[in-house]
Design an enzyme around this catalytic site. Structure first.
Site, PDB file in Angstrom:
ATOM      1  N   LYS A 125       0.811  -1.224   0.000  1.00 20.39           N
ATOM      2  CA  LYS A 125       0.000   0.000   0.000  1.00 20.39           C
ATOM      3  C   LYS A 125       0.843   1.273   0.000  1.00 20.39           C
ATOM      4  CE  LYS A 125      -3.273  -2.797  -0.187  1.00 20.39           C
ATOM      5  NZ  LYS A 125      -3.886  -3.088  -1.488  1.00 20.39           N
ATOM      6  N   LYS A 167      -2.573   2.263   9.249  1.00 18.74           N
ATOM      7  CA  LYS A 167      -2.924   1.198   8.295  1.00 18.74           C
ATOM      8  C   LYS A 167      -1.738   0.277   8.048  1.00 18.74           C
ATOM      9  CE  LYS A 167      -6.556   3.552   5.668  1.00 18.74           C
ATOM     10  NZ  LYS A 167      -7.090   3.816   4.317  1.00 18.74           N
ATOM     11  N   LYS A 210      -4.387  10.557   7.067  1.00 21.11           N
ATOM     12  CA  LYS A 210      -5.397  11.447   7.649  1.00 21.11           C
ATOM     13  C   LYS A 210      -6.729  10.712   7.563  1.00 21.11           C
ATOM     14  CE  LYS A 210      -7.260  15.424   8.897  1.00 21.11           C
ATOM     15  NZ  LYS A 210      -6.943  15.977  10.237  1.00 21.11           N
ATOM     16  N   LYS A 246     -19.033  -5.688   1.505  1.00 20.71           N
ATOM     17  CA  LYS A 246     -20.059  -4.933   0.788  1.00 20.71           C
ATOM     18  C   LYS A 246     -21.353  -5.729   0.762  1.00 20.71           C
ATOM     19  CE  LYS A 246     -16.431  -2.909  -2.032  1.00 20.71           C
ATOM     20  NZ  LYS A 246     -15.559  -3.213  -3.182  1.00 20.71           N
ATOM     21  N   GLU A 284     -10.004   2.129  -6.230  1.00 20.32           N
ATOM     22  CA  GLU A 284     -10.896   2.567  -5.157  1.00 20.32           C
ATOM     23  C   GLU A 284     -10.529   3.984  -4.738  1.00 20.32           C
ATOM     24  OE1 GLU A 284     -11.555  -1.721  -2.845  1.00 20.32           O
ATOM     25  OE2 GLU A 284     -10.627  -0.040  -1.793  1.00 20.32           O
ATOM     26  N   ASN A 299      -7.604  -2.720  -6.743  1.00 13.32           N
ATOM     27  CA  ASN A 299      -7.864  -4.156  -6.753  1.00 13.32           C
ATOM     28  C   ASN A 299      -7.464  -4.676  -8.121  1.00 13.32           C
ATOM     29  OD1 ASN A 299      -9.079  -4.147  -4.120  1.00 13.32           O
ATOM     30  ND2 ASN A 299     -10.811  -3.134  -5.079  1.00 13.32           N
ATOM     31  N   ARG A 301      -7.850  -7.310  -9.873  1.00 14.19           N
ATOM     32  CA  ARG A 301      -8.611  -8.510 -10.225  1.00 14.19           C
ATOM     33  C   ARG A 301     -10.010  -8.114 -10.658  1.00 14.19           C
ATOM     34  NH1 ARG A 301     -11.826  -7.723  -5.825  1.00 14.19           N
ATOM     35  NH2 ARG A 301     -10.721  -7.223  -3.910  1.00 14.19           N
TER      36      ARG A 301
HETATM   37  C1  MV4 Z   1     -10.108   5.203   5.207  1.00 19.35           C
HETATM   38  C2  MV4 Z   1     -11.273   5.803   5.729  1.00 19.35           C
HETATM   39  C3  MV4 Z   1     -11.211   7.134   6.045  1.00 19.35           C
HETATM   40  N1  MV4 Z   1     -10.050   7.823   5.878  1.00 19.35           N
HETATM   41  N2  MV4 Z   1      -8.993   5.932   5.046  1.00 19.35           N
HETATM   42  C4  MV4 Z   1     -11.626   0.724   5.272  1.00 19.35           C
HETATM   43  C5  MV4 Z   1     -11.090  -0.462   4.555  1.00 19.35           C
HETATM   44  C6  MV4 Z   1      -9.941  -0.008   3.728  1.00 19.35           C
HETATM   45  N3  MV4 Z   1     -10.143  -0.411   2.356  1.00 19.35           N
HETATM   46  C7  MV4 Z   1      -9.903   1.458   3.869  1.00 19.35           C
HETATM   47  N4  MV4 Z   1     -10.962   1.847   4.745  1.00 19.35           N
HETATM   48  C8  MV4 Z   1     -11.141   3.145   5.069  1.00 19.35           C
HETATM   49  N5  MV4 Z   1     -10.069   3.921   4.876  1.00 19.35           N
HETATM   50  C9  MV4 Z   1      -8.980   7.202   5.386  1.00 19.35           C
HETATM   51  N6  MV4 Z   1      -7.850   7.895   5.255  1.00 19.35           N
HETATM   52  C10 MV4 Z   1     -12.407   5.028   5.884  1.00 19.35           C
HETATM   53  C11 MV4 Z   1     -12.340   3.678   5.565  1.00 19.35           C
HETATM   54  C12 MV4 Z   1     -13.533   2.922   5.764  1.00 19.35           C
HETATM   55  C13 MV4 Z   1     -14.203   2.377   4.690  1.00 19.35           C
HETATM   56  C14 MV4 Z   1     -13.741   2.509   3.406  1.00 19.35           C
HETATM   57  C15 MV4 Z   1     -14.419   1.975   2.350  1.00 19.35           C
HETATM   58  C16 MV4 Z   1     -15.594   1.286   2.582  1.00 19.35           C
HETATM   59  C17 MV4 Z   1     -16.071   1.118   3.846  1.00 19.35           C
HETATM   60  C18 MV4 Z   1     -15.392   1.654   4.930  1.00 19.35           C
HETATM   61  C19 MV4 Z   1     -15.882   1.501   6.212  1.00 19.35           C
HETATM   62  C20 MV4 Z   1     -15.210   2.041   7.255  1.00 19.35           C
HETATM   63  C21 MV4 Z   1     -14.024   2.749   7.036  1.00 19.35           C
END
Ligand code: MV4
Length: 513
Positions: A125, A167, A210, A246, A284, A299, A301
């Site tokens: 990442k 992360k 952030k 999802k 994404e 992603n 794929r």
């Molecule tokens: C974030 C975020 C807010 N700010 N990054 C959750 C899984 C991973 N793919 C990244 N995610 C998130 N990253 C920042 N800087 C909020 C989420 C997040 C989220 C993202 C996509 C779909 C659903 C989610 C549910 C909770 C938090």
């Protein structure tokens, strides 16, 4: 492939290294593309529809994924033994493992996916963030290198301002992620995320971003061929998630205007080009309430929710993947791509929404699949099949298309009411409640929607589950005697929601217990 993008060996037969609905989806695309498809299956999947749909099927042995759908040597041997020239990984399992793509290539087979280098670049990442930053794709503010210790983390957080997210560099999908609202929580979150990442991915590196409040999850589908063409097929709105799973996806998003779509599509094709991408991929983004978007991850794929894009763009994404792997040009042309109408997908899972989405197991005794105009059912199991805990709980994806979002929404409600699953609990009733929710209907959603709306959606009586033995027997007997079914009720005593006689009988049976 040779330098001019031509295929050395023509592809005639494809190994589908997956199971369930996506294996069946890929087999169908192979057949439409004039290719033979070879299925693989574990012991518990021997009666699955994907096995019978294939031209050949290779048993993999025990049900545990590590000894079947994740066993690289077994899959390579299956492909070679069955005379395949290519391997499609589907989603999940080995689809985003660079070593698998390399093993496939080393066996002189075509991997139906991007080059291993692109999988690797996007799988790390922080490297992905560096590559995107270099290419001019907006990224979420934060670090572009793993942090050595929580001293470094503190300096980075001070620069960004709280709240921040810790992360995992090897992560994705929310694992190893920690929200930190103030400095006093940072050190322990750093340690927790590091050890969770080490356990989950065997790599403990973490970095900071952030934290964006209440963003939408919007992703852009891209396709790239070996002639240098990269096209974007618009966005999917994927904000309706529960614990990073999802539940509902749609295309287009109510939050994306044509100019925003153009800018996000441009960023997505730039991202794909920057890593030398080939085939189908998804970028994404988080879309902030301000309208600003930023790269989250890629992603590399085919995705579960690809059908909503297919329905609004009239493109078969899996056939395009096959064409790209065969060294052929994409059939889609960027200039002519316009979304038409609206598509919604519900992931029907074997989980009990009224019991904290507890995964359900058991035999599906009876399945009535919705149909009619604008309805697509991408399923992987049929009556008689057993749902186990070995794999994910997806029963099928129910996808609808309509001229407008409200037409699609009404159609989804109609299709969900037609659906009958007897024998195991499912998410069906929960999906109906989402469709009935005024906030969802207004498109007033972000990634926190289900967290906030969950309790409200679950109030009231759950519908009687058609899972008790006598309910199952009633359903089976009544189905057998369908010919003797009484006519529908007359207008004077018609219930609000018309139901077949057997379903009513089964429900009476269920609630009598
Ligand atoms: C974030 C975020 C807010 N700010 N990054 C959750 C899984 C991973 N793919 C990244 N995610 C998130 N990253 C920042 N800087 C909020 C989420 C997040 C989220 C993202 C996509 C779909 C659903 C989610 C549910 C909770 C938090």
């Amino acid at each position: 492939m040779t330098d001019d993008g031509q295929q050395m060996t023509a592809i005639k037969r494809v190994l589908v290294a997956n199971r369930g609905e996506i294996a069946l989806r890929i087999i169908r695309a192979c057949h439409e593309e004039g290719l033979e498809a070879v299925a693989v299956y574990s012991e518990v999947d021997r009666l699955s529809p994907h096995v019978r749909a294939a031209d050949l099927a290779v048993p993999l042995g025990p049900p545990a994924a590590a000894q079947s759908y994740l066993d690289i040597p077994k899959l390579i041997a299956a492909a070679q033994g069955a005379g395949c020239q290519a391997v499609h990984p589907g989603y999940g399992f080995l689809s985003e493992r660079a070593p698998f793509a390399e093993a496939v290539a080393a066996a002189s087979l075509e991997f139906i996916g991007p080059p291993a280098a692109a999988i690797r670049a996007m799988g790390d990442k922080t490297e992905a963030r560096r590559r995107m930053q270099q290419a001019g794709v907006p990224i979420v503010p934060g670090s572009t290198r793993p942090l050595a210790d929580h001293v470094q983390a503190r300096a980075e957080a001070a620069r960004l301002g709280f709240p921040v997210l810790v992360k995992a560099a090897a992560g994705g999908g929310g694992k190893g992620m920690r929200l930190v609202r103030e400095e006093s929580e940072l050190a322990s979150a750093f340690e927790a995320a590091t050890s969770e990442a080490l356990k989950a991915f065997g790599a403990g590196e973490v970095y900071l971003e952030k934290y964006l409040e209440r963003p939408r999850h919007i992703e852009i589908q891209i396709l790239a061929d070996s002639f240098g063409r990269v096209v974007a097929l618009g966005e999917r709105e994927c904000s309706i998630q529960r614990r990073h799973q999802k539940l509902v996806e749609e295309a287009p998003s109510v939050a994306v205007t044509p100019p925003l779509r153009r800018r996000m599509s441009e960023a997505a094709t730039t991202a794909a080009t920057a890593v030398g991408y080939l085939g189908a991929g998804t970028i994404e983004f988080l879309l902030a309430p301000s309208g600003e978007f930023s790269f989250l991850e890629m992603n590399t794929r085919l995705q579960v929710e690809h059908p909503v894009t297919e329905l609004v763009y009239g493109v078969d994404i899996v056939r395009e993947q096959l064409r790209v792997a065969m060294g052929q040009p994409l059939r889609v042309h960027a200039g002519t791509l316009q979304p038409r109408g609206h598509a919604i997908e519900c992931r029907i899972t074997a989980e009990d929404p009224f019991n904290d989405f507890l995964p359900a197991t058991g035999v599906v005794r009876y399945l009535r699949v919705p149909g009619g105009p604008g309805v697509r059912w991408d399923g992987g199991i049929e009556a008689g099949n057993e749902v186990t805990l070995y794999y994910d709980p997806l029963i099928a994806k129910l996808i609808v298309w309509g001229e407008t979002r409200s037409v699609a929404l009404e159609r989804m409600r109609r299709a969900l009411r037609e659906l009958a699953i007897v024998g195991i609990p499912s998410s069906q009733a929960f999906h109906l409640r989402v469709m009935d929710d005024p906030e969802f209907q207004r498109g007033d959603i972000d990634v926190t929607y289900l967290e906030r709306a969950g309790a409200r959606l679950l109030v009231g009586e759950p519908p009687p589950a058609l899972t008790r033995p006598l309910a199952v027997v009633a359903a089976l007997l009544a189905e057998e005697q369908r010919a003797a079914e009484p006519p529908p009720p007359s207008p004077s005593d018609r219930p609000a929601v018309p139901q077949s006689a057997w379903l009513l009988a089964a429900r009476r049976e269920a609630s009598a217990q």
